[in-house]
Design an enzyme around this catalytic site. Structure first.
Site, PDB file in Angstrom:
ATOM      1  N   PRO A  32       0.824  -1.218   0.000  1.00 29.40           N
ATOM      2  CA  PRO A  32       0.000   0.000   0.000  1.00 29.40           C
ATOM      3  C   PRO A  32       0.852   1.259   0.000  1.00 29.40           C
ATOM      4  O   PRO A  32       1.818   1.374   0.757  1.00 29.40           O
ATOM      5  CB  PRO A  32      -0.811  -0.133   1.292  1.00 29.40           C
ATOM      6  CG  PRO A  32      -0.946  -1.604   1.481  1.00 29.40           C
ATOM      7  CD  PRO A  32       0.362  -2.187   1.006  1.00 29.40           C
ATOM      8  N   CYS A  33       0.466   2.203  -0.864  1.00 27.51           N
ATOM      9  CA  CYS A  33       1.325   3.371  -1.085  1.00 27.51           C
ATOM     10  C   CYS A  33       0.768   4.668  -0.516  1.00 27.51           C
ATOM     11  O   CYS A  33       1.391   5.719  -0.651  1.00 27.51           O
ATOM     12  CB  CYS A  33       1.571   3.558  -2.583  1.00 27.51           C
ATOM     13  SG  CYS A  33       0.046   3.828  -3.537  1.00 27.51           S
ATOM     14  N   GLN A  34      -0.410   4.619   0.130  1.00 23.67           N
ATOM     15  CA  GLN A  34      -1.031   5.869   0.578  1.00 23.67           C
ATOM     16  C   GLN A  34      -0.134   6.669   1.510  1.00 23.67           C
ATOM     17  O   GLN A  34      -0.143   7.896   1.497  1.00 23.67           O
ATOM     18  CB  GLN A  34      -2.356   5.576   1.291  1.00 23.67           C
ATOM     19  CG  GLN A  34      -3.435   5.004   0.390  1.00 23.67           C
ATOM     20  CD  GLN A  34      -3.475   3.493   0.462  1.00 23.67           C
ATOM     21  OE1 GLN A  34      -2.456   2.846   0.678  1.00 23.67           O
ATOM     22  NE2 GLN A  34      -4.648   2.931   0.280  1.00 23.67           N
ATOM     23  N   PHE A  74       2.975   7.099   1.437  1.00 21.66           N
ATOM     24  CA  PHE A  74       4.069   7.789   0.745  1.00 21.66           C
ATOM     25  C   PHE A  74       3.573   8.667  -0.398  1.00 21.66           C
ATOM     26  O   PHE A  74       4.343   9.438  -0.966  1.00 21.66           O
ATOM     27  CB  PHE A  74       5.064   6.775   0.174  1.00 21.66           C
ATOM     28  CG  PHE A  74       5.740   5.934   1.214  1.00 21.66           C
ATOM     29  CD1 PHE A  74       6.718   6.464   2.036  1.00 21.66           C
ATOM     30  CD2 PHE A  74       5.383   4.605   1.390  1.00 21.66           C
ATOM     31  CE1 PHE A  74       7.341   5.688   3.003  1.00 21.66           C
ATOM     32  CE2 PHE A  74       5.996   3.820   2.350  1.00 21.66           C
ATOM     33  CZ  PHE A  74       6.978   4.364   3.163  1.00 21.66           C
TER      34      PHE A  74
END
Length: 248
Positions: A81-83, A85
């Site tokens: 999950p990239c939220q 960053f």
């Protein structure tokens, strides 16, 4: 012989599709979202899908589902999950529990000992906290690993790639972290497409870039379509609400 991969944070299987086109097969997929898991089962009926939180799933369970032992898998892939960053979010990075999931990816790599691994994330990971997140990830991924009386170590490198540079009609920059324990130096691909002014130029190696593809290039030949229901008219607000609920 077909090469096998373990897919983590599989989503709906987009990353898997790319590697399938490159000659790999997915030995097992791990994903938490029920809808994504249903999609994976529909599109990869012969692939075991482990539905659940990766923090509560041991590497041994993953290996057993894939029917392999440590050192036997060719590749581990995933996009944690990239939220935390993302430039569009609050950018809590490693201070966000979701940011720590990159270490769960590396935990599976270090215990499964694949020949190679590929991790994808947003470009914002590079600069978060003046590069501390990336430094921590690269350091952890490069640590020696002892298994069955032998020591293994991954050569790790990273690079930011833009999907538009490879013929996709979308500017989408992502950082790719690649590691291998085979003692090889990984070469990231060179762009095949570029802006119109660059596309007319020939580089030092005699290679000419193709012009960026546009949305018109991609869909202009498709027949006109009418939304099958009023749902399409509500998508925009729905997306806004979902973004708000995910901490943006």
């Amino acid at each position: 012989m077909e090469k096998k991969l373990i897919s983590l944070f599989s989503g709906a299987g987009g990353m898997d599709i790319g590697f399938h086109a490159a000659g790999f097969s997915t030995a097992v997929a791990v994903e938490q979202d029920p809808s994504c898991c249903n999609t994976l089962r529909l599109n990869m009926p012969d692939t075991p899908v482990i539905e659940g939180d990766i923090t509560s799933i041991t590497t041994q369970v993953i290996l057993e589902a894939a029917k392999v032992n440590p050192l036997e898998i060719d590749l581990v892939i995933g996009g944690p999950p990239c939220q935390s960053f993302s430039l569009a979010g609050k950018r809590m990075g490693m201070d966000d529990p979701r940011g720590m999931l990159v270490l769960e990816f590396l935990r599976v790599v270090r215990e499964a000992l694949p020949k190679c691994f590929v991790m994808e994330n947003v470009k914002g990971m590079i600069n978060w906290s003046k590069g501390k997140a990336l430094e921590a990830i690269m350091t952890e991924a490069s640590q020696p690993i002892k298994y069955a009386g032998k020591e293994y170590k991954y050569a790790v490198s990273y690079h930011v790639l833009n999907a538009a540079d490879f013929g996709v009609p979308q500017f989408r920059e992502r950082v790719f972290i690649v590691g291998n324990r085979l003692g090889k130096t990984f070469q990231f691909p060179e762009p095949t497409h570029g802006p119109s002014n660059q596309a007319r130029q020939i580089d030092l190696f005699g290679k000419q870039l193709k012009p960026y593809k546009t949305v018109q290039d991609a869909i202009s030949t498709l027949p006109p379509a009418t939304p099958p229901s009023a749902m399409a008219l509500r998508v925009s607000q729905t997306i806004k609400d979902r973004i708000k609920n995910h901490g943006y």
